[in-house]
Design a protein around this motif. Structure first.
Motif, PDB file in Angstrom:
ATOM      1  N   LYS A  22       0.827  -1.210   0.000  1.00 56.12           N
ATOM      2  CA  LYS A  22       0.000   0.000   0.000  1.00 56.12           C
ATOM      3  C   LYS A  22       0.861   1.260   0.000  1.00 56.12           C
ATOM      4  N   GLY A  23       1.910   1.263   0.812  1.00 59.41           N
ATOM      5  CA  GLY A  23       2.803   2.422   0.854  1.00 59.41           C
ATOM      6  C   GLY A  23       3.514   2.646  -0.469  1.00 59.41           C
ATOM      7  N   SER A  24       3.918   1.564  -1.112  1.00 58.04           N
ATOM      8  CA  SER A  24       4.632   1.719  -2.381  1.00 58.04           C
ATOM      9  C   SER A  24       3.692   2.183  -3.492  1.00 58.04           C
ATOM     10  N   LEU A  25       2.419   1.807  -3.438  1.00 58.16           N
ATOM     11  CA  LEU A  25       1.457   2.302  -4.428  1.00 58.16           C
ATOM     12  C   LEU A  25       1.322   3.825  -4.330  1.00 58.16           C
ATOM     13  N   ILE A  26       1.330   4.314  -3.108  1.00 62.37           N
ATOM     14  CA  ILE A  26       1.248   5.758  -2.900  1.00 62.37           C
ATOM     15  C   ILE A  26       2.565   6.420  -3.284  1.00 62.37           C
ATOM     16  N   ALA A  27       3.681   5.837  -2.844  1.00 57.01           N
ATOM     17  CA  ALA A  27       4.999   6.421  -3.125  1.00 57.01           C
ATOM     18  C   ALA A  27       5.308   6.466  -4.622  1.00 57.01           C
ATOM     19  N   LYS A  28       4.854   5.483  -5.362  1.00 55.21           N
ATOM     20  CA  LYS A  28       5.103   5.441  -6.805  1.00 55.21           C
ATOM     21  C   LYS A  28       4.127   6.316  -7.588  1.00 55.21           C
ATOM     22  N   GLY A  29       3.187   6.930  -6.883  1.00 54.74           N
ATOM     23  CA  GLY A  29       2.281   7.873  -7.522  1.00 54.74           C
ATOM     24  C   GLY A  29       1.098   7.241  -8.228  1.00 54.74           C
ATOM     25  N   TYR A  30       0.808   5.968  -7.936  1.00 60.05           N
ATOM     26  CA  TYR A  30      -0.365   5.340  -8.541  1.00 60.05           C
ATOM     27  C   TYR A  30      -1.653   5.883  -7.944  1.00 60.05           C
ATOM     28  N   THR A  31      -1.592   6.334  -6.688  1.00 55.97           N
ATOM     29  CA  THR A  31      -2.760   6.868  -5.999  1.00 55.97           C
ATOM     30  C   THR A  31      -2.299   7.754  -4.855  1.00 55.97           C
ATOM     31  N   GLU A  32      -3.241   8.485  -4.283  1.00 54.06           N
ATOM     32  CA  GLU A  32      -2.941   9.288  -3.104  1.00 54.06           C
ATOM     33  C   GLU A  32      -3.557   8.692  -1.851  1.00 54.06           C
ATOM     34  N   ILE A  33      -4.570   7.862  -2.021  1.00 51.24           N
ATOM     35  CA  ILE A  33      -5.257   7.270  -0.877  1.00 51.24           C
ATOM     36  C   ILE A  33      -5.807   5.902  -1.264  1.00 51.24           C
ATOM     37  N   ILE A  34      -5.820   4.995  -0.290  1.00 57.10           N
ATOM     38  CA  ILE A  34      -6.385   3.661  -0.484  1.00 57.10           C
ATOM     39  C   ILE A  34      -7.538   3.522   0.506  1.00 57.10           C
ATOM     40  N   HIS A  35      -8.708   3.202  -0.005  1.00 61.43           N
ATOM     41  CA  HIS A  35      -9.900   3.038   0.823  1.00 61.43           C
ATOM     42  C   HIS A  35     -10.007   1.581   1.255  1.00 61.43           C
ATOM     43  N   ILE A  36     -10.339   1.385   2.527  1.00 58.63           N
ATOM     44  CA  ILE A  36     -10.450   0.036   3.078  1.00 58.63           C
ATOM     45  C   ILE A  36     -11.827  -0.105   3.713  1.00 58.63           C
ATOM     46  N   LYS A  37     -12.498  -1.203   3.357  1.00 59.41           N
ATOM     47  CA  LYS A  37     -13.785  -1.493   3.998  1.00 59.41           C
ATOM     48  C   LYS A  37     -13.928  -2.998   4.171  1.00 59.41           C
ATOM     49  N   ASP A  38     -14.799  -3.386   5.075  1.00 61.03           N
ATOM     50  CA  ASP A  38     -15.096  -4.801   5.254  1.00 61.03           C
ATOM     51  C   ASP A  38     -15.870  -5.294   4.054  1.00 61.03           C
TER      52      ASP A  38
END
Length: 93
Positions: A25-41
């Motif tokens: 998740k951190g690398s997805l943000i660091a590589k610029g693929y996204t700014e936020i990851i939403h998590i839900k059950d």
């Protein structure tokens, strides 16, 4: 074009796998693929993690996720899915 990427993450995973998922998740943000990851059950066994990315980079982001899953042996813990309602898995090792 759909620009949302969906990840199904097992709730009950060992500590090492949990750390690897956080690194993904951190690398997805660091590589610029996204700014936020939403998590839900999603249900009692899985979380649904979603993020939006530039449509031109969606395939690149999906390939990155698949490679990360494979190289970090997360195939039992994380799946890239096409559509959360369909239960169709894009990759399952």
């Amino acid at each position: 074009m759909n620009k949302t990427v969906h990840l199904r993450v097992k709730k009950e995973i060992d500590r090492m796998s949990e750390v690897k998922v956080l690194k993904l998740k951190g690398s997805l943000i660091a590589k610029g693929y996204t700014e936020i990851i939403h998590i839900k059950d999603e249900n009692e066994d899985f979380y649904l993690n979603t993020f939006s990315t530039d449509p031109d980079r969606k395939k690149e982001a999906e390939n990155y996720v698949l490679e990360f899953i494979s190289s970090n042996k997360l195939n039992e813990s994380v799946s890239l899915i096409d559509n959360p309602q369909s239960n169709f898995t894009l990759l399952s090792f």
